[in-house]
Design a protein around this motif. Structure first.
Motif, PDB file in Angstrom:
ATOM      1  N   ASP A   9       0.808  -1.220   0.000  1.00  0.00           N
ATOM      2  CA  ASP A   9       0.000   0.000   0.000  1.00  0.00           C
ATOM      3  C   ASP A   9       0.840   1.267   0.000  1.00  0.00           C
ATOM      4  O   ASP A   9       0.313   2.357  -0.254  1.00  0.00           O
ATOM      5  CB  ASP A   9      -0.948   0.012   1.201  1.00  0.00           C
ATOM      6  N   GLU A 141      -7.890   9.554   4.441  1.00  0.00           N
ATOM      7  CA  GLU A 141      -6.915   8.724   5.145  1.00  0.00           C
ATOM      8  C   GLU A 141      -5.581   9.460   5.220  1.00  0.00           C
ATOM      9  O   GLU A 141      -5.343  10.427   4.501  1.00  0.00           O
ATOM     10  CB  GLU A 141      -6.704   7.394   4.419  1.00  0.00           C
ATOM     11  N   SER A 238      -0.646   0.251   5.981  1.00  0.00           N
ATOM     12  CA  SER A 238      -1.923  -0.300   6.430  1.00  0.00           C
ATOM     13  C   SER A 238      -1.737  -1.486   7.371  1.00  0.00           C
ATOM     14  O   SER A 238      -2.707  -1.939   7.988  1.00  0.00           O
ATOM     15  CB  SER A 238      -2.758  -0.730   5.227  1.00  0.00           C
ATOM     16  N   ARG A 241      -3.074  -0.253  10.518  1.00  0.00           N
ATOM     17  CA  ARG A 241      -4.292   0.528  10.295  1.00  0.00           C
ATOM     18  C   ARG A 241      -5.121   0.719  11.565  1.00  0.00           C
ATOM     19  O   ARG A 241      -5.914   1.646  11.649  1.00  0.00           O
ATOM     20  CB  ARG A 241      -5.147  -0.119   9.208  1.00  0.00           C
TER      21      ARG A 241
END
Length: 255
Positions: A9, A141, A238, A241
């Protein structure tokens, strides 16, 4: 430096690192470049920063971009953040790394010195966050990683303004995490132990001092800048997260 883990990611993410041209910051720049991120870093030192960009550009998915600015100058800091977003897209990973651990005695500290030291070691953390948060909110985010230090936990003398700032980084991290969490933005901190950067080796590392520190660490080896990369990548990715308002201590088990 080869990455210990790949975080898919982070590929193509817009990452901004303060103080990314040398020391721990250079290792962080290299670490994010190795993940395939779009990295911009802010630094004052031109020669080492340009050399780092040249070294890391060969074979990189995205060559890192150096932005010259003095982080004590808030207008210049804001301009640098805007330039990073223009180069790489809205910043969704911010690493507040820049700091300077100059030694100073209580009796020698003036108002001007104190204010300059806090501007160098704490103030810019907040104003860089302020500059990139609108883009993170729009993205829904973001991850902010602030660099603290275990020095303020050790009752360490010889640099009271610096240790005040590093303790303040933790307070800022927790306050920002509470405010920004509803927008999907995570805020965490890394607290390194004594990391053997070139600056440390030139100014303060002696055989006696190093031996004393290693005696206090569970891991019997000196910490290197690369040791800070994995913790930072984890918190930025992530994989973390569900992690926010936390301080990841990376000190070799200092006790």
């Amino acid at each position: 430096m080869q990455p210990a883990a790949i975080h898919p990611d982070l590929q193509d993410r817009s990452v901004l690192i303060s103080g990314g041209g040398s020391g721990i910051g250079a290792a962080l720049t290299e670490g994010f470049v190795a993940q395939g991120a779009r990295v911009a870093f802010i630094d004052r030192a031109v020669e080492p920063s340009e050399a780092l960009c040249e070294r890391l550009s060969d074979g990189a998915r995205h060559a890192p971009r150096f932005i010259k600015a003095d982080l004590r100058d808030i207008a210049a800091l804001r301009a640098a953040a805007a330039e990073a977003a223009e180069l790489n897209g809205p910043v969704t990973v911010l690493v507040n790394n820049a700091a300077r651990d100059d030694r100073h005695r209580i009796e020698d500290v003036t108002e001007e010195y104190w204010d300059d030291n806090q501007a160098t070691n704490l103030r810019h953390h907040f104003f860089l966050v302020q500059a990139v948060v609108p883009g993170m909110k729009a993205a829904g985010e973001g991850s902010i990683v602030n660099f603290s230090s275990i020095s303020y936990m050790l009752n360490q003398g010889g640099m009271p303004s610096y240790t005040t700032a590093k303790g303040g980084v933790v307070g800022l991290t927790k306050g920002l995490a509470g405010e920004l969490g509803p927008f999907g933005i995570r805020v965490n901190a890394v607290a390194p132990g004594w990391v053997m950067t070139e600056r440390q080796k030139e100014l303060w590392v002696t055989e006696e001092a190093l031996s004393e520190m290693l005696d206090r660490q569970c891991l019997p080896r000196p910490l290197e800048p690369a040791d800070m990369v994995g913790p930072c990548l984890f918190l930025a990715s992530s994989a973390a997260r569900g992690v926010t308002a936390q301080v990841l201590v990376a000190d070799g088990g200092t006790q």
